[in-house]
Write an enzyme that holds these catalytic residues in place. Structure first.
Site, PDB file in Angstrom:
ATOM      1  N   ASP A 161      74.943  69.502  51.600  1.00  0.00           N
ATOM      2  CA  ASP A 161      74.515  68.100  51.718  1.00  0.00           C
ATOM      3  C   ASP A 161      74.020  67.943  53.141  1.00  0.00           C
ATOM      4  OD1 ASP A 161      75.366  67.557  49.175  1.00  0.00           O
ATOM      5  OD2 ASP A 161      76.920  66.122  49.744  1.00  0.00           O
ATOM      6  N   ASP A 193      69.415  69.868  48.621  1.00  0.00           N
ATOM      7  CA  ASP A 193      70.044  68.582  48.283  1.00  0.00           C
ATOM      8  C   ASP A 193      69.027  67.532  47.812  1.00  0.00           C
ATOM      9  OD1 ASP A 193      71.562  66.246  48.313  1.00  0.00           O
ATOM     10  OD2 ASP A 193      71.866  66.222  50.488  1.00  0.00           O
ATOM     11  N   HIS A 362      75.289  50.568  57.889  1.00  0.00           N
ATOM     12  CA  HIS A 362      75.562  51.876  57.291  1.00  0.00           C
ATOM     13  C   HIS A 362      74.263  52.657  57.171  1.00  0.00           C
ATOM     14  CE1 HIS A 362      77.494  54.991  55.007  1.00  0.00           C
ATOM     15  NE2 HIS A 362      76.691  54.819  53.981  1.00  0.00           N
ATOM     16  N   GLY A 365      74.146  59.750  54.223  1.00  0.00           N
ATOM     17  CA  GLY A 365      74.263  61.091  54.788  1.00  0.00           C
ATOM     18  C   GLY A 365      73.310  62.125  54.226  1.00  0.00           C
ATOM     19  N   HIS A 366      72.304  61.689  53.473  1.00  0.00           N
ATOM     20  CA  HIS A 366      71.402  62.647  52.829  1.00  0.00           C
ATOM     21  C   HIS A 366      69.977  62.434  53.307  1.00  0.00           C
ATOM     22  CE1 HIS A 366      74.501  63.787  49.854  1.00  0.00           C
ATOM     23  NE2 HIS A 366      74.874  62.527  49.992  1.00  0.00           N
ATOM     24  N   ASP A 441      93.523  63.141  33.102  1.00  0.00           N
ATOM     25  CA  ASP A 441      94.047  61.821  32.753  1.00  0.00           C
ATOM     26  C   ASP A 441      95.559  61.902  32.874  1.00  0.00           C
ATOM     27  OD1 ASP A 441      94.634  59.335  31.787  1.00  0.00           O
ATOM     28  OD2 ASP A 441      94.036  59.732  29.721  1.00  0.00           O
TER      29      ASP A 441
END
Lengths: 552, 552
Positions: A161, A193, A362, A365-366, A441
């Site tokens: 990433d 990515d 904000h 991050g990509h 679960d």
């Protein structure tokens, strides 16, 4: 295609966001890249987590040489506690990533026996015929790595990433010159990515957030409450720096944020000037314009700090009129409406709320489109496979690669389980293995299948009606009047008459058919059909109808 | 506050998106503005639609003089079929709006007896002490109106849903000079649309879409499939215009799109040059670069055309490699993931998909921050009440009003049910009436309450276990072994042993307690507690446990 060949198989993360996992196989050696989890989608009712299906890998267990992890986010390490005990091979990662993996394994009691190895930035490990070099990339967590994988058929670059941030707050910029060097030597395949392949332009530098934070800390006369991902260490650094500049003290609130911050301080990924960090017992009497809280997480799960604060349910932080809440994160897809309700509730309590739609609080991050194109241009791969993203992201990334001159036939838009085979001259999709979702679960892993989920969806839509039919064990005749229990279908008091009528309907049906035990499956179907029809006519709803016979 | 006073009460649309409805009361006269519905939120399991609670209005039925509708969208007219028969008063609206209301009432068999009145643009109606003038506003449907309401305490401006588009494709620009005139005369109160109060800048003109469409029609060698809201008549007009320019013919597909298009053509809201519109039987053999489909809706409900096309489930349109799909709409909040899956599926079938994140194929119908400020500046109201939006939108709109010079005390951020009372000098929130959501599920309106919904949520999370306990009618003793039926809890085959063990556990519990009929509520609680505990220990899940006694 001539032997020997390299096989690359994505086991998760292609066609979906999260659950990233991939394997590479050459003769007797297999390496695994990332072992992530995914949070359940809306229709996966009651499921806690989703992890990759590794049945194919388990058949070839003796060939697996190790696991390589690119960085410490849940979607890259989160399935390790469930899958590492089964795979039982060494795990290689950089220092902070290794720390986060330890924490995760410890939480789930899977740490003992785990072989965790730290690789320095730029370091290499040899796993069978594979040599893997970790190169630094920028992402929303420190110590993120891309991979250069030297294989017998050629060199492969895996971006991890990443984004390009020439002025990162923590960590190093993505090592572009190393990539350019490699590009000049010839790269067989680039895996890159695709998460933000739909976004035009460049992703802004983390630095811009610092400016916004400075304005907020300076201008607001009240307390500042910043929520962000605990792993976004650079963001915490920015809050600390900005607080220091404006004579505010920082309260780290919540277990996850405290644990990560402590570890980041110890490992040297976070720096706090003396006296900046405060303990919660120092809060009393402190002037409001001297206070900053940092808390996780802003993802809006009901247990998260922000939701608890908004619901006045948090032990330590209560909103006071005049507070400024900064949501320095974007919601996980599917969580938008919970986050929106949380913001509404904060506004109602008199807080000013700054979130990414209304202020630059904000950056993600990509890499966006121009960064993705730059990487393709530097690496100049012979072949290209977009990774990390839903199908549209992979398709759009493929189009970007075409726009910088690659041929369509040299680009492989794949899905989980597809097998890409490569030799030095050619690449081809040659088949597909079993892959998919394994549901976690409660304490069970994998026992929830499609039937249970389909039932939950039916129950959620129109509820259930259980019809209890007592019959005489010997004669097979009806004993008494059939009973009906319903939940989630109608208001049982208001609809008492309708439900009573349906009991009579069942009684009449059974009396006429003179049902006997041997014919139960026939009776069952008949009761179900008749009630389905009756309830639909009466209510236009389709509850799950479940006849049950008690023999007495 | 001195009598006489005007009361304004929002019954829907404040604190939520949709379900817009409001009432104004002065002495013996009440008017209603808009009667909209809302689509259910994620946690409203199985609910079809949500409409406003009008119990307060029904108590004052003899005072209601009429309903005024601003425009023909579902969130402003959709609850009429359910509520108009109860209210039974005349409905006033512009021509197209009136047409859409008729269609809606007819669909739900509520047309007969309805008193629908058409008001021309700029026209006025008098309802008791209220005089209401309809002024044209731009929105994403033609014939949208704002309202100027002359009352005994002063003049009120209600923006309707609006944006400022100086070059609209259909209809007239928002009538700014009329508003400026009124502003100069003095406006007591402005009620203004807050839907996009979080968005900086100006909303682009509809015109920009025309340019994008021209590029697409010219550049793609394949067929073009445009999906949009059927009520967005101007968008359909742009597709027709662009198709005509590029020698393509237009196929209108789907009942909703066909019906609305036909009506818009008849009423003169849509113009199609001769020979542009084609019938589906003309499709065969037509070159691909001569074809445009227009279809509804892009909201992604499973029944919608786009989802059906993506699932290869549409009778008339199947994707061919090389098609370009234009999604000229934004998803309804909560529908994002369905739309994303639909886009993925179209990409997989070889279509090029253009959606609002990757191309300028949609502009929304509400004003952004600069437009909202402009309206405030022109109208110069004494008091201001932001309407249409969740709480954060209303709060942000209030801040915009402060930024243009209004005082905080003159701005009323309200929620549904709040009562604003006004006289010529003052305004004040004086109380709250009962308001809220009425759920439509199947054919019933209002019988679904919080218990049914809570049950559906429980069932959705971990399923249900019904325990059937047969006891002797006389002795109260257990007959046979208790039975267990479960759905949505565990895989019943894999977990057979665990379920069997729980039957034995119930049997042991009941034997020990020697339960008698009189003690059933005690037994019931006991069985439930024991099983809740047992199942949680075994699975970490909490199914709904429902003991049921059969007396034989």
């Amino acid at each position: 295609m001539a032997n020997p060949r390299l096989k690359i198989i994505p086991l998760g993360g292609l066609g979906e966001i999260g659950k990233n996992m991939m394997m590479m196989e050459y003769e007797n050696d297999i390496i695994i890249i990332d072992v992530g989890l995914m949070f359940p989608e809306e229709e996966m009712l009651g499921i806690d987590l989703v992890i990759p299906d590794i049945s194919y890998l388990l058949e070839k267990q003796e060939k697996i040489r190790g696991i390589v992890i690119t960085h410490g986010h849940e979607d890259h390490i989160g399935a390790l506690p469930y899958l590492l005990p089964q795979l039982n091979v060494p795990v290689y990662s950089t220092k902070l990533t290794n720390g986060l993996i330890s924490v995760k394994l410890k939480e789930r009691r899977a740490l003992s026996g785990a072989k965790l190895k730290v690789v320095p930035p730029g370091g290499q490990v040899t796993l069978g015929k594979f040599k893997i070099e970790f190169f630094p990339v920028c992402h929303s967590i420190p110590d993120a790595a891309g991979l250069i994988i030297y294989t017998p058929v050629g060199t492969i670059v895996h971006s991890g990433d990443f984004k390009l941030d020439y002025t990162p707050v923590s960590g190093k910029p993505t090592d572009l010159s190393r990539l350019a060097q490699l590009g000049a030597q010839g790269i067989l395949l680039l895996l890159s990515d695709s998460t933000y392949a739909a976004l035009p332009g460049y992703t802004p530098s983390e630095r811009v957030i610092g400016e916004t934070l400075n304005h907020i800390m300076a201008d607001t006369p009240g307390r500042v409450i910043v929520t962000t991902f605990s792993s976004l260490v650079s963001r915490v650094q920015q809050v600390i720096d900005s607080a220091a500049k404006h004579q505010r003290r920082v309260f780290i609130v919540g277990r996850s944020m405290s644990d990560t911050t402590r570890m980041a301080l110890e490992l040297g990924y976070l720096n706090a000037p003396d006296g900046i960090l405060a303990r919660i017992d120092e809060l009393k009497g402190m002037p409001r314009n001297k206070i900053v809280f940092v808390t996780t997480d802003s993802q809006g799960e009901p247990t998260s700090a922000l939701v608890r604060i908004a619901n006045r349910d948090h032990r330590q932080v209560h909103i006071i009129r005049g507070d400024t809440v900064v949501i320095s994160a974007t919601p996980i897809p599917g969580n938008e409406s919970l986050i929106n309700r949380t913001i509404d509730s904060l506004f109602k309590q008199g807080a000013q709320v700054l979130y990414s739609q209304v202020a630059q609080v904000h950056v993600h991050g990509h890499g966006s489109q121009e960064e993705l194109k730059l990487l393709l241009n530097l690496v100049k791969p012979r072949f290209f496979m977009p990774i990390h993203g839903e199908y549209r992201h992979l398709s759009l990334h493929a189009k970007l690669a075409q726009s910088v001159g690659m041929l369509k036939d040299d680009i492989f838009v794949m899905e989980d389980g597809d097998i890409l085979e490569l030799n030095p001259q050619a690449a081809k999709i040659t088949g597909k293995i079993t892959s998919g979702n394994v549901y976690v679960d409660g304490m069970s892993v994998g026992d929830i299948g499609s039937v249970v989920l389909r039932n939950r969806r039916m129950l959620a839509r129109d509820g259930i009606v259980v019809v209890i039919i007592a019959v005489n064990r010997q004669t097979g005749k009806l004993v008494g009047r059939p009973d009906i229990v319903s939940r989630g279908f109608v208001d049982t008091r208001e609809s008492k008459d309708m439900l009573d009528e349906s009991r009579d309907l069942v009684a009449r049906t059974l009396d006429h058919s003179g049902s006997r035990p041997a014919e139960w499956s026939f009776t069952n179907t008949k009761v179900r059909d008749i009630l389905n029809k009756f309830y639909y006519e009466q209510t236009k709803r389709r509850p799950m109808v479940l006849p049950f016979m008690v023999k007495v």
